[in-house]
Design an enzyme around this catalytic site. Structure first.
Site, PDB file in Angstrom:
ATOM      1  N   GLU A 221       0.777  -1.160   0.023  1.00 25.53           N
ATOM      2  CA  GLU A 221      -0.091   0.068   0.150  1.00 25.53           C
ATOM      3  C   GLU A 221       0.927   1.198  -0.096  1.00 25.53           C
ATOM      4  OE1 GLU A 221      -3.601  -0.348   2.699  1.00 25.53           O
ATOM      5  OE2 GLU A 221      -2.345  -2.024   3.208  1.00 25.53           O
TER       6      GLU A 221
ATOM      7  N   LYS B 123       3.568   1.050  10.224  1.00 24.55           N
ATOM      8  CA  LYS B 123       3.712   2.441   9.614  1.00 24.55           C
ATOM      9  C   LYS B 123       2.995   3.564  10.511  1.00 24.55           C
ATOM     10  CE  LYS B 123       3.426   0.653   4.920  1.00 24.55           C
ATOM     11  NZ  LYS B 123       2.746   0.477   3.762  1.00 24.55           N
TER      12      LYS B 123
ATOM     13  N   ARG C 100       4.927 -13.032  10.024  1.00 22.25           N
ATOM     14  CA  ARG C 100       5.479 -11.475   9.598  1.00 22.25           C
ATOM     15  C   ARG C 100       6.794 -11.403  10.391  1.00 22.25           C
ATOM     16  NH1 ARG C 100       2.621  -6.378  12.386  1.00 22.25           N
ATOM     17  NH2 ARG C 100       4.571  -5.743  11.999  1.00 22.25           N
TER      18      ARG C 100
END
Length: 561
Positions: A35, A271, A261
């Site tokens: 993204e 983020k 992850r």
């Protein structure tokens, strides 16, 4: 790095091997779908390496696709930075760059298809009400009062949403699935919402935007992706991923597989949290060397090879673990130990006067750029009667355990002579400003007679000193797993950045500058006895160089292993 995935023998490569056994003509196709709402970090590097290396290994293709479904948070600068980072790592995506936004017309048709099948409806509950109606893990959800609208009514309302007849937050399109599902994500998830913001690709063409989960699976299908690899937090989303594909008229069905992850010690990779650090001026941007963004690591001195090697070492599993930061440091240290040019730098200088040498005394010594790599060449250093040493390499008060310079004791200067400290000079505040020493001119390259070899310290002649700033980076947080802490800002390390003003060798800087102009490559240094450093190209000036410490010399991870 080729065949790294095969070395892992991980569960994903085993799945792919089985798929190829069932279909020998399978065309392997994956994607990396960021993204564009921030910079890439070390966790993204794990996914990049996995997707691109699998594509290389199985002679397939890997797309770079920006899942750009939220114009409020997205920016073209993030798109440019993400492409730069992937290229920097050494990977090339298939064909051109893809965007979910290029499929908006097709996605809109799929949304209308769901409405016509009675599987989607326009809801006018607020965000808060939708959250309340959805229920919890322990309590089932309840139906929206707008859930039973007719197909025709929903088509007309959805068209009004598209035409901009609703204000933001007044309506959304939801899937009609099961408000009592054990998977909360299947309790009538939102598929489209209204956003009146200009999109970086489609400009003002659209005011309704698909949610990530709706756009992602359909974009995978449109592009012919065979294996959609994502992290474990999307495991429950697989139900919705498959539901959307099964209930729309798609012709290709990609499969989603999840892996753990990357969680890294002393780091936040969210983020949102990184942006909070920037907004509160705790760090100086997305490329601050104290955070584990790829741009921050690059500025700190990490290389593509070291990051790929790190990703290879941690492997690919379904188990979430906290990876030691020292493992990442081990990877860059191991590389720089072979490639970094050795030179001397003084970070906290104090002057030494060699009183038995004339002020015009000058000697030049040729020293290797690397003790074990002759191909890196050599450089010239200058020896004079006034030199700089590290302030920590001298101790005024006698201490038997102290093995460096002290009054009445000898020390060897690296590549040069043995000196003996005889007295000191102080300023009015009782600070040592000069150390007066005797230089034994018979000891160049020779052991002292009837004595043990003294310890060795580094130094720089005052005539060979070029001013520099040294930034010593430490962990940004005082705890190993700040990502889990709600009030993570409470654990900021106040000593995460220590700045020193000192000197590097003037002669080697000139030599390196010439090589950089010719070869156009970044050069790394080992400042002897201090650590590995790289030049900060952003803040350095011609008359004031800035060096970032990449990593210290001690390898704690290798020692533990």
């Amino acid at each position: 790095m080729n065949n790294q995935v095969k070395k892992y023998n991980n569960f994903i490569s085993q799945i792919i091997d089985e798929d190829f056994m069932e279909n020998k003509n399978l065309s392997f196709y994956t994607r990396f779908p960021p993204e564009p709402n921030g910079y890439l970090h070390i966790g993204h590097a794990k996914s990049i390496c996995l997707n691109f290396e699998l594509a290389n290994l199985y002679k397939g293709k890997c797309n770079l696709r920006f899942d750009d479904t939220n114009p409020i948070k997205e920016n073209i600068k993030y798109i440019d930075a993400i492409q730069y980072d992937i290229n920097w790592l050494g990977y090339k995506w298939h064909n051109h760059v893809y965007y979910s936004s290029q499929y908006f017309p097709v996605l809109y048709k799929y949304a209308k298809e769901l409405i016509k099948k009675g599987l989607a409806y326009v809801d006018e509950l607020t965000k808060e009400q939708i959250r309340e109606y959805r229920g919890t893990l322990n309590t089932p959800g309840k139906n929206s009062p707008y859930r039973n609208r007719t197909i025709q009514e929903n088509l007309e309302l959805f068209q009004q949403m598209k035409n901009g007849n609703f204000s933001e937050g007044k309506a959304c399109l939801r899937a009609k699935i099961n408000m009592r599902s054990s998977f909360i994500i299947m309790r009538d998830p939102v598929l489209y919402r209204i956003i009146f913001s200009e999109h970086h690709q489609t400009k003002k063409k659209w005011c309704i935007y698909p949610m990530y989960d709706f756009a992602h699976c359909l974009s995978d299908s449109i592009e012919g992706i065979t294996h959609s690899l994502c992290t474990l937090e999307f495991q429950d989303n697989k139900c919705l991923y498959n539901w959307i594909l099964q209930n729309t008229n798609v012709t290709h069905f990609p499969k989603q597989y999840e892996f753990s992850r990357l969680n890294l010690e002393f780091s936040v990779l969210s983020k949102r949290k990184i942006k909070t650090l920037i907004d509160k001026n705790i760090i100086k941007g997305w490329n601050d060397p104290r955070i584990s963004t790829l741009s921050g690591l690059r500025r700190k001195g990490y290389t593509p090879y070291s990051i790929k090697k790190f990703c290879e070492k941690i492997g690919v599993t379904k188990q979430n673990t906290l990876i030691e930061f020292s493992m990442l440091e081990h990877c860059i240290r191991k590389e720089l130990n072979k490639t970094a040019i050795r030179t001397m730098a003084v970070l906290d200088p104090i002057k030494i006067f060699l009183y038995n040498l004339d002020e015009k005394h000058e000697e030049k010594f040729i020293v290797p750029n690397h003790p074990n790599n002759p191909e890196l060449g050599s450089h010239e250093i200058l020896f004079t009667n006034v030199i700089y040493i590290e302030r920590t390499d001298f101790k005024e008060k006698y201490d038997n355990k102290y093995k460096r310079l002290k009054i009445g004791e000898e020390i060897r200067l690296r590549y040069a002579y043995i000196i003996k400290a005889e007295k000191i000079e102080k300023d009015e505040y009782d600070n040592i400003i000069n150390i007066i020493c005797y230089c034994n001119m018979q000891t160049l390259g020779k052991k002292p007679k009837n004595k043990k070899n003294p310890s060795v310290i580094h130094w720089i002649s005052i005539k060979n000193a070029f001013p520099a700033e040294f930034r010593l980076y430490n962990q940004l947080f005082n705890i190993k797993n700040p990502e889990q802490e709600k009030n993570f800002l409470s654990y900021i390390n106040p000593n995460s950045l220590i700045i020193k003003k000192g000197f590097i060798e003037k002669i080697i800087w000139k030599q390196i500058q010439e090589e950089m102009n010719i070869n156009n490559k970044k050069i790394f240094f080992q400042f002897e006895r201090i650590g590995y450093f790289s030049l900060d190209y952003i803040d350095s000036k011609k008359d004031q160089l800035v060096f970032n410490r990449t990593v210290n010399l001690r390898d704690s991870w290798a020692c533990k292993k």
